[in-house]
Enzyme design. Structure first.
Site: not given
Length: 429
Positions: A121-122, A142, A247
């Site tokens: 999970p963030i 994070k 990215d």
């Protein structure tokens, strides 16, 4: 002694004439062969040097399957010991991470789940110091789930070290603290007040946008200023650290209320730093419309591959978050590019900015500018950039239409209507 000649006449013996020809052949033929070999070697060297011109000194990043990559750290950096459980890994007291341990007098409050990252999970949260009347500190957390495997735990620890050691440039989102000795493991990153750049662009499509007491407008000149910041961060990664981002996109940029921007989404850079190559599985998660031809064709990449994506990011910025190649499906992009087509100049884009974008989209990577050259070009055009007209777009972007057109999965981009952010799965971890 004068050299013999080949004058064979009636008075010359047949054997003498034949011997003279043989001596000459034994001298001439090796000389010709040696000369041809030398010329061939020189031609090969010339072509090799010419092919490498413009990419001299750049690191080639190979696309490889994760299973084929070595398990140890490729550059000889400190690596973690092998362990059969996550708990055993935590017994290893890493001196670097110990220095970055979250102080015990800081408390995490108002934690709000944002999305699932690559490892867990963030969340957005606020740090408050016990007994302090000072301001609170907004952060991004994070976390690695407690039930993670030893391999995932090891990779998470190594990526925390990557953020601490490498992500120190002012144009990169920085690590503040970490928790590496107890579960769940956690990396604490700085937050930016306006959240994700793509969400910011989407919410400014109607013109001026009030945000927390401020009114933010975008002009072409401000796009130039933000582009310079992003290019500096990428120049640091590629030229100073010999890495690639992998990215580059508006969804991987965060923005502050003073319109400073910082790169996030550094997971692929961390993989290259840790492994020395770009695992194919992680690389395949990047949407095709942001990839240069060599990435689509699975050829080796260099920093010039990030340059192509930087040009796409400029298109996103000046169009206020429009998807690239809006008339094409992702599967149609490569054939279209092979026919030497490129995106046309957007309506609100000046000639100087568009020329920079087109230079980033050269098919041959060596013909694209470096990030250092891009910084100089962008900076030289700032005085002429339009600062009078506000960038605007009357067309609203529907999330599902955007995901379909851009080739981005719903798990990768989720527009948060109540918060100025776009959350995405392929984040920095």
């Amino acid at each position: 002694m004068e050299p013999q000649t080949l004058n064979c006449n009636a008075s010359s013996g047949a054997d003498q004439c034949y011997d003279n020809r043989m001596r000459l052949a034994m001298f001439v033929i090796p000389s010709l062969l040696a000369s041809c070999t030398l010329l061939l070697v020189m031609l090969i060297l010339w072509k090799t040097c010419r092919r490498g011109r413009g990419t001299e000194g750049e690191t080639l990043i190979l696309l490889e399957d994760a299973a084929a990559l070595p398990r140890q750290d490729w550059k000889g950096r400190d690596s973690l010991p092998t362990a059969t459980s996550a708990e055993r890994l935590l017994e290893f007291q890493d001196p670097l991470l110990a220095k970055w341990k979250l102080p015990e007098d800081w408390q995490v409050q108002a934690e709000q789940f944002l999305c699932m990252g690559r490892y867990g999970p963030i969340s957005r949260a606020t740090l408050v110091r016990r007994g302090s009347l000072g301001p609170s500190l907004p952060v991004i957390l994070k976390k690695l789930p407690v039930a993670s495997s030893p391999q995932e735990t090891k990779r998470f620890i190594e990526l925390m070290k990557f953020h601490i050691q490498i992500c120190t440039h002012d144009s990169l989102v920085k690590a503040l603290w970490c928790q590496s000795q107890t579960l769940p493991l956690c990396l604490v990153l700085e937050a930016m007040s306006l959240g994700n750049f793509l969400g910011f662009l989407w919410q400014t499509r109607q013109g001026s946008m009030p945000r927390k007491g401020h009114i933010h407008v975008l002009t072409e000149k401000k796009v130039f200023a933000m582009a310079i910041q992003i290019a500096r961060g990428l120049d640091y990664l590629t030229a100073s650290q010999r890495l690639i981002h992998g990215d580059v996109a508006a969804r991987n940029v965060l923005i502050h209320q003073d319109l400073t921007v910082r790169l996030c989404g550094l997971g692929l850079a961390g993989e290259v730093y840790r492994r020395g190559a770009l695992p194919s599985k992680e690389a395949a998660e990047v949407p095709i419309k942001w990839l240069p031809p060599e990435r689509i064709l699975k050829h080796p990449v260099t920093a010039r591959s990030d340059v192509w994506a930087f040009g796409i990011l400029l298109y996103e910025a000046v169009t206020l978050g429009a998807p690239p190649y809006p008339a094409l499906q992702p599967s149609e992009v490569l054939p279209w590019l092979q026919r030497q087509h490129r995106m046309e100049k957007p309506d609100q884009c000046g000639d100087d900015l568009y020329r920079i974008m087109r230079s980033c989209w050269q098919w041959k990577a060596s013909k694209r500018p470096t990030f250092s050259q891009l910084i100089d070009q962008l900076d030289s055009h700032v005085p002429r950039a339009n600062e009078a007209e506000t960038l605007a777009a009357t067309e609203r972007l529907d999330l599902s239409d955007y995901q379909r057109t851009a080739g981005v999965s719903p798990r990768e981009v989720q527009l948060c209507l109540s918060e100025p952010c776009v959350m995405h799965k392929a984040d920095s971890l």
